[in-house]
Design a protein around this motif. Structure first.
Motif, PDB file in Angstrom:
ATOM      1  N   LYS A 118     -44.931 -12.074  10.447  1.00 17.89           N
ATOM      2  CA  LYS A 118     -44.020 -10.986  10.776  1.00 17.89           C
ATOM      3  C   LYS A 118     -44.833  -9.714  10.702  1.00 17.89           C
ATOM      4  N   ARG A 119     -44.960  -9.012  11.820  1.00 16.56           N
ATOM      5  CA  ARG A 119     -45.817  -7.827  11.857  1.00 16.56           C
ATOM      6  C   ARG A 119     -45.165  -6.669  11.116  1.00 16.56           C
ATOM      7  N   PRO A 120     -45.855  -6.075  10.148  1.00 20.31           N
ATOM      8  CA  PRO A 120     -45.238  -4.984   9.390  1.00 20.31           C
ATOM      9  C   PRO A 120     -44.971  -3.750  10.247  1.00 20.31           C
ATOM     10  N   LYS A 121     -45.811  -3.534  11.252  1.00 22.44           N
ATOM     11  CA  LYS A 121     -45.692  -2.319  12.045  1.00 22.44           C
ATOM     12  C   LYS A 121     -44.449  -2.340  12.926  1.00 22.44           C
ATOM     13  N   THR A 122     -44.101  -3.519  13.431  1.00 19.85           N
ATOM     14  CA  THR A 122     -43.030  -3.612  14.413  1.00 19.85           C
ATOM     15  C   THR A 122     -41.868  -4.497  13.973  1.00 19.85           C
TER      16      THR A 122
ATOM     17  N   GLU B 123     -54.889  -3.622  19.892  1.00 21.09           N
ATOM     18  CA  GLU B 123     -54.515  -2.346  19.273  1.00 21.09           C
ATOM     19  C   GLU B 123     -55.738  -1.611  18.736  1.00 21.09           C
ATOM     20  N   VAL B 124     -56.698  -2.366  18.188  1.00 26.95           N
ATOM     21  CA  VAL B 124     -57.936  -1.716  17.722  1.00 26.95           C
ATOM     22  C   VAL B 124     -58.681  -1.141  18.934  1.00 26.95           C
ATOM     23  N   HIS B 125     -58.720  -1.914  20.010  1.00 23.45           N
ATOM     24  CA  HIS B 125     -59.350  -1.420  21.248  1.00 23.45           C
ATOM     25  C   HIS B 125     -58.676  -0.125  21.704  1.00 23.45           C
ATOM     26  N   ASN B 126     -57.344  -0.094  21.640  1.00 23.27           N
ATOM     27  CA  ASN B 126     -56.629   1.120  22.052  1.00 23.27           C
ATOM     28  C   ASN B 126     -56.968   2.309  21.161  1.00 23.27           C
ATOM     29  N   THR B 127     -57.131   2.055  19.853  1.00 17.43           N
ATOM     30  CA  THR B 127     -57.537   3.130  18.946  1.00 17.43           C
ATOM     31  C   THR B 127     -58.922   3.647  19.344  1.00 17.43           C
ATOM     32  N   ILE B 128     -59.779   2.737  19.758  1.00 19.60           N
ATOM     33  CA  ILE B 128     -61.155   3.107  20.125  1.00 19.60           C
ATOM     34  C   ILE B 128     -61.188   3.928  21.418  1.00 19.60           C
ATOM     35  N   ILE B 129     -60.308   3.580  22.379  1.00 21.24           N
ATOM     36  CA  ILE B 129     -60.392   4.279  23.678  1.00 21.24           C
ATOM     37  C   ILE B 129     -59.430   5.458  23.811  1.00 21.24           C
ATOM     38  N   GLU B 130     -58.561   5.681  22.792  1.00 17.64           N
ATOM     39  CA  GLU B 130     -57.574   6.759  22.942  1.00 17.64           C
ATOM     40  C   GLU B 130     -58.278   8.124  23.020  1.00 17.64           C
ATOM     41  N   ASN B 131     -57.645   9.051  23.684  1.00 15.14           N
ATOM     42  CA  ASN B 131     -58.178  10.415  23.850  1.00 15.14           C
ATOM     43  C   ASN B 131     -59.610  10.440  24.383  1.00 15.14           C
ATOM     44  N   GLY B 132     -59.875   9.634  25.368  1.00 18.52           N
ATOM     45  CA  GLY B 132     -61.207   9.665  25.985  1.00 18.52           C
ATOM     46  C   GLY B 132     -62.224   8.759  25.327  1.00 18.52           C
TER      47      GLY B 132
ATOM     48  N   ASN C  64     -58.349   1.331   6.549  1.00 14.62           N
ATOM     49  CA  ASN C  64     -57.176   0.878   7.290  1.00 14.62           C
ATOM     50  C   ASN C  64     -56.019   1.859   7.126  1.00 14.62           C
ATOM     51  N   ALA C  65     -54.898   1.534   7.776  1.00 15.44           N
ATOM     52  CA  ALA C  65     -53.740   2.439   7.758  1.00 15.44           C
ATOM     53  C   ALA C  65     -53.269   2.723   6.333  1.00 15.44           C
TER      54      ALA C  65
ATOM     55  N   PRO D 174     -61.873   2.666  13.276  1.00 15.33           N
ATOM     56  CA  PRO D 174     -61.137   1.887  14.286  1.00 15.33           C
ATOM     57  C   PRO D 174     -59.881   1.205  13.744  1.00 15.33           C
ATOM     58  N   PHE D 175     -59.801   1.009  12.425  1.00 15.63           N
ATOM     59  CA  PHE D 175     -58.623   0.359  11.826  1.00 15.63           C
ATOM     60  C   PHE D 175     -57.598   1.360  11.318  1.00 15.63           C
ATOM     61  N   LYS D 176     -57.672   2.613  11.776  1.00 21.78           N
ATOM     62  CA  LYS D 176     -56.795   3.609  11.141  1.00 21.78           C
ATOM     63  C   LYS D 176     -55.310   3.328  11.348  1.00 21.78           C
ATOM     64  N   TYR D 177     -54.978   2.570  12.377  1.00 19.58           N
ATOM     65  CA  TYR D 177     -53.573   2.196  12.546  1.00 19.58           C
ATOM     66  C   TYR D 177     -53.321   0.715  12.232  1.00 19.58           C
ATOM     67  N   ALA D 178     -54.305   0.042  11.651  1.00 17.31           N
ATOM     68  CA  ALA D 178     -54.156  -1.390  11.335  1.00 17.31           C
ATOM     69  C   ALA D 178     -53.687  -1.556   9.892  1.00 17.31           C
ATOM     70  N   TYR D 179     -52.590  -2.298   9.727  1.00 20.77           N
ATOM     71  CA  TYR D 179     -52.058  -2.506   8.380  1.00 20.77           C
ATOM     72  C   TYR D 179     -52.936  -3.473   7.604  1.00 20.77           C
TER      73      TYR D 179
END
Lengths: 332, 131
Positions: free
Chosen positions: A17-21, A37-46, A170-171, A196-201
């Motif tokens: 059960k994912r804690p985030k969602t 999601e880690v990839h998205n953190t890496i590519i966000e904002n350019g 991590n988060a 890269p894990f800043k949004y990973a629980y």
């Protein structure tokens, strides 16, 4: 009870059960959403990397950095980031703790085929944590370790010629930092750092390691057995149990925090340490001041050694090798 | 290889079950993330539990199947070698300890109310140690 099915693929049995969602997902979908999601953190904002970047992964052998090494290695291949990855470990010189955990890092080196650099406190400062604790005692030794590690990571990265360090924070770690209001100290970097894990629980990182059968080292530090029992951490875990999104909500509140101009103008300008060249907001950087206290033979009062001082160290004392990397942009 | 449904069913039909209050089931426990240090430093334990409990779930009986709530209390009383506060919190485990039942997050299995079956594998992992 029939098995619950994955909310993403609808076919396989859900295993987490994912804690985030709050959604329930199967093993394959979990790996995929976690990595994406880690990839998205890496590519966000350019994006945090440029093709051809040399990047050091700060590797302690613990859960977060072990999973980070695995995921960075996987994503670099999958999305063709074109990064030159290294493992960078700091050996604090803690017998029975760090020497064991470094074995895990050496295992990662083999598994992922990444070059490994180990820089020791002994080599850099002439002091191991074992020796520091035997002089100053167990109280406050974390201050020495923290200041020394931060600078050691930068210096190890400079020796590798990398322009970027990624760490496994991590988060949960970042939310804890926001709660403790210590974000401002992040500004003394000289080499760009990313998380890269800043949004990973934390739960998902540990579950990922479990299901991927990644081995990591999880013994508590012998000099700080209670460090992970901090009040902020316990408070966060309690909050998360009631409302899992609390972690991300706290991070967002930290991210939107802005310093007023009048506060910024009142802050000390950064300069280079007169003695070792490392970035500092005083004549001497914190590491040089702490080292001077140790070299004087002080007990725990070494922590109070002044950061105002002259370039040459008192005669006969060990000093930190000069840090001559060009001052990089400083991200707050 | 294809296995017909009837074969599968035949293989999984349990032998005749007779429920006696004294009957026990055997399960496997595993500790990760440093938690084994609280359990005689052994990462794996094989333990026996009563198959059924009394209505108030505090001892063997014939009212209801044994559940995780009983297991955790039993572990605190019989298996934990030190520092109970590092493991238990109320009827459950401390926040920050993950529990997997047969490789599935216990949050999907009913947590404390999950009815334990013979041969279950239950894993406890601490997330609280350094990264």
């Amino acid at each position: 009870m029939p098995p619950r099915l994955c909310s993403l693929c609808g076919t396989a049995k859900a295993i987490i059960k994912r804690p985030k969602t709050g959604s329930q997902v199967c093993k394959d979908c979990f790996f995929e959403v976690f990595e994406t999601e880690v990839h998205n953190t890496i590519i966000e904002n350019g994006g945090i990397f440029k093709r051809g970047d040399k990047v050091a992964i700060g590797a302690s052998g613990g859960k977060d950095s072990t999973v980070l090494a695995h995921v960075m290695s996987t994503l670099n291949t999958r999305y063709d980031y074109g990064l030159d990855l290294f493992l960078l470990s700091i050996d604090e010189g803690i017998t029975g703790y760090r020497d064991d955990s470094l074995e895990t890092v050496k295992q990662n080196q083999i598994e992922y085929g990444l070059p490994l650099k180990i820089l020791s406190y002994d080599e850099l400062y002439g002091w191991t944590m074992d020796k520091i604790v035997s002089q100053i005692g167990k109280k406050n030794n974390c201050t020495f370790c923290g200041v020394f590690r931060r600078q050691a990571l930068d210096r190890g990265a400079a020796q590798l010629g990398v322009s970027h360090i990624v760490t496994g924070h991590n988060a949960d770690d970042i939310a804890e930092t926001v709660l403790m209001n210590t974000l401002v100290t992040e500004s003394e970097d000289t080499i760009k750092r990313s998380k890269p894990f800043k949004y990973a629980y934390e739960k998902e990182i540990v579950m990922y390691a479990y299901f991927k059968k990644l081995t990591y080292f999880s013994t508590e530090c012998i000099y700080s057995p209670d460090a992970y029992r901090g009040h902020a951490r316990v408070f966060l875990k309690d909050l998360e149990a009631i409302r899992p999104s609390a972690i991300i909500d706290i991070i967002h509140s930290g991210e939107t925090f802005q310093l007023d101009e009048s506060v910024k103008s009142g802050m000390k300008a950064l300069q280079n340490c007169l003695r070792c060249g490392y970035i500092s907001s005083n004549d001497l950087c914190k590491a040089c001041a702490l080292l001077e206290g140790l070299e004087q033979g002080l007990d725990k009062s070494a922590i109070k050694t002044s950061q105002e001082g002259a370039a040459p160290a008192p005669s006969g004392q060990r000093t930190i090798p000069f840090y001559n990397r060009a001052k990089a942009e400083i991200a707050i | 290889m294809t296995v017909s449904t009837t074969q599968l069913q035949q293989e999984t039909i349990p032998s005749k079950v007779t429920t006696q209050p004294s009957e026990e089931i055997s399960i496997n426990l595993e500790f990760g993330g440093g938690l084994h240090l609280l359990f005689d430093s052994q990462p794996k334990h094989k333990v026996s539990l009563p198959k059924r409990l009394t209505q108030d779930e505090d001892k063997a009986g014939d009212d209801k199947p044994v559940n995780v709530k009983y297991l955790i209390r039993w572990m605190k009383d019989n298996l934990l070698s030190e520092r109970v506060e590092m493991f238990g919190d109320g009827d459950g485990v401390r926040p920050g300890i993950l529990v997997l039942i047969n490789d599935t997050d216990w949050e999907l299995e009913g947590e404390l109310d999950y009815q334990i079956q013979q041969g279950d594998e239950i894993v406890f992992i601490s997330t609280l140690h350094g990264g």
